[in-house]
Design an enzyme around this catalytic site. Structure first.
Site, PDB file in Angstrom:
ATOM      1  N   GLU A  46       0.823  -1.215   0.000  1.00 48.12           N
ATOM      2  CA  GLU A  46       0.000   0.000   0.000  1.00 48.12           C
ATOM      3  C   GLU A  46       0.856   1.265   0.000  1.00 48.12           C
ATOM      4  O   GLU A  46       0.510   2.256  -0.626  1.00 48.12           O
ATOM      5  CB  GLU A  46      -0.953   0.002   1.205  1.00 48.12           C
ATOM      6  CG  GLU A  46      -2.123  -0.951   1.046  1.00 48.12           C
ATOM      7  CD  GLU A  46      -3.003  -0.621  -0.166  1.00 48.12           C
ATOM      8  OE1 GLU A  46      -3.060   0.553  -0.569  1.00 48.12           O
ATOM      9  OE2 GLU A  46      -3.601  -1.547  -0.725  1.00 48.12           O
ATOM     10  N   TYR A 129      -5.914   7.205   4.268  1.00 47.37           N
ATOM     11  CA  TYR A 129      -6.045   6.256   3.158  1.00 47.37           C
ATOM     12  C   TYR A 129      -5.334   4.938   3.472  1.00 47.37           C
ATOM     13  O   TYR A 129      -5.928   3.854   3.361  1.00 47.37           O
ATOM     14  CB  TYR A 129      -5.493   6.853   1.843  1.00 47.37           C
ATOM     15  CG  TYR A 129      -5.377   5.776   0.800  1.00 47.37           C
ATOM     16  CD1 TYR A 129      -6.481   5.402   0.053  1.00 47.37           C
ATOM     17  CD2 TYR A 129      -4.186   5.061   0.635  1.00 47.37           C
ATOM     18  CE1 TYR A 129      -6.419   4.356  -0.845  1.00 47.37           C
ATOM     19  CE2 TYR A 129      -4.102   4.012  -0.264  1.00 47.37           C
ATOM     20  CZ  TYR A 129      -5.224   3.671  -1.004  1.00 47.37           C
ATOM     21  OH  TYR A 129      -5.151   2.628  -1.875  1.00 47.37           O
ATOM     22  N   ASP A 147      -9.436   7.114  -2.853  1.00 52.44           N
ATOM     23  CA  ASP A 147      -8.317   7.633  -3.642  1.00 52.44           C
ATOM     24  C   ASP A 147      -8.886   8.160  -4.960  1.00 52.44           C
ATOM     25  O   ASP A 147     -10.110   8.266  -5.114  1.00 52.44           O
ATOM     26  CB  ASP A 147      -7.249   6.537  -3.861  1.00 52.44           C
ATOM     27  CG  ASP A 147      -7.738   5.455  -4.824  1.00 52.44           C
ATOM     28  OD1 ASP A 147      -8.945   5.419  -5.152  1.00 52.44           O
ATOM     29  OD2 ASP A 147      -6.906   4.638  -5.264  1.00 52.44           O
TER      30      ASP A 147
END
Ligand code: SF4
Length: 376
Positions: A46, A129, A147
């Site tokens: 990520e 996020y 996103d």
């Protein structure tokens, strides 16, 4: 012209999640981080995927995990080793923060990646996020990610015409995603929306005839996929002229300098130099910068290369000049560490992309012989 914020209330669809997940389970791409349930590996992926394309990330992901298979290996590593693995991936603060966060995981959480929002967001480099992505994918916690892909899909699906650069629009999309996210499979749901945005609901020419949401998609049904989402024009990106000096010593070695950790590209090495002032020539920039940074006077006697590079918020043209030291010995006046390195060992050091390109050009020189550029 500023566009008005749309205030109309939006009804959350109850079929969205099911249609999306059915599509995802049949169509998802075969990506390496989808084959693991290791929170550490999911976290690494990520961080790497932030502002970086999947194709670019894949080789880095394998290489990084081979070098640091566990969070303990990463925590034990030197920063230079971490940055070397990150070299070329860009946004180097991600690598530095990941390293710092790994140390914290080992020292404070017995090597376990935190599984709750308040704790995981204490780790360096983990914002809303990344926290939502790791918690949902690795721990099945119900946190929706937002996103660019998610914003595009939801803006089109609900016909949201507001400027997607606006914080208000992003908050609105976040609250829609929070309402839509699946109770049973939050990690798959998050990946599914992002997957749809990356492969079907693309910025230009979305493949609506292959989309599981097309029956209820407002933008598609009203033929507005070209105008939704709306993004106001970006501010003009500044363009800097950077001049650096290539100094060679008697041992056929080049002088390189370490950038401090607290600046952009911190922890990476570079050829010394800096930004051109408006009232000076490029050779004058090199002389001034090397005097300020290294405490030496130099004679700039030849241009080696000029190349361009774009960062997220500005562009540079990098001009590299051969220099001879005419007075003094280089020392790290602005707090940087200096090192003399040969072209055969220079690859051990992490460099930003533009400097790396210069190095590749230097290696192309006949026999990599730098002796004719030696400082007196
Ligand atoms: S129908 Fe088209 S515009 Fe709507 S979500 Fe699907 S791909 Fe995007």
């Amino acid at each position: 012209m500023k566009r008005p914020i749309q205030t109309k209330k939006i009804r959350v669809s109850h079929t969205f999640s099911k249609q999306l997940l059915d599509w995802y389970y049949t169509n998802k791409r075969d990506l390496p981080w989808r084959k693991t349930d290791s929170p550490y590996k999911i976290w690494v992926s990520e961080i790497m995927l932030q502002q970086t394309r999947v194709d670019t990330v894949i080789p880095y992901y394998f290489r990084f995990l081979e070098a640091f298979p566990t969070v303990y290996d990463l925590a034990d590593a030197e920063q230079q080793q971490v940055l070397k693995q990150w070299e070329g991936l860009g946004y180097y603060s991600r690598g530095r923060n990941l390293h710092q966060a790994a140390k914290m995981v080992v020292e404070e959480f017995e090597g376990n990646i935190p599984s709750d929002y308040d704790t995981i967001t204490q780790l360096k480099g983990i914002g809303p996020y990344t926290a939502a992505a790791v918690l949902s994918i690795a721990f099945q916690k119900k946190h929706a990610v937002v996103d660019g892909n998610v914003i595009r899909v939801l803006a089109r699906y609900y016909g949201i015409e507001d400027d997607i650069r606006s914080g208000k629009t992003k908050s609105r999309v976040q609250s829609l995603a929070d309402d839509l996210i699946s109770d049973e499979n939050p990690g798959d749901f998050n990946q599914a929306v992002m997957e749809l945005g990356a492969t079907v609901c693309t910025p230009r020419n979305p493949l609506c005839d292959q989309c599981p949401l097309s029956n209820d998609c407002v933008a598609y049904q009203t033929v507005r996929t070209d105008t939704i989402p709306y993004k106001s024009p970006a501010k003009k990106v500044p363009h800097h002229q950077i001049a650096v000096g290539l100094i060679v010593n008697q041992n056929n070695e080049l002088l390189i300098a370490l950038r401090p950790n607290d600046v952009m590209l911190g922890g990476l090495w570079e050829f010394p130099g800096g930004k051109k002032e408006s009232d000076e020539s490029l050779p004058e920039t090199v002389s001034r910068e090397l005097n300020e940074e290294l405490g030496v006077e130099v004679s700039v006697f030849g241009k080696f290369k000029k190349l361009k590079h774009a960062y997220s918020h500005f562009k540079i043209t990098l001009h590299a000049f051969w220099c001879t030291v005419t007075n003094g010995a280089p020392k790290p006046i602005s707090g940087k560490e200096l090192r003399w390195v040969s072209l055969s060992e220079i690859d051990q050091y992490p460099f930003p992309k533009a400097n790396k390109t210069l190095i590749e050009e230097l290696k192309q020189m006949e026999n990599s012989d730098l002796t004719r550029f030696i400082s007196s």
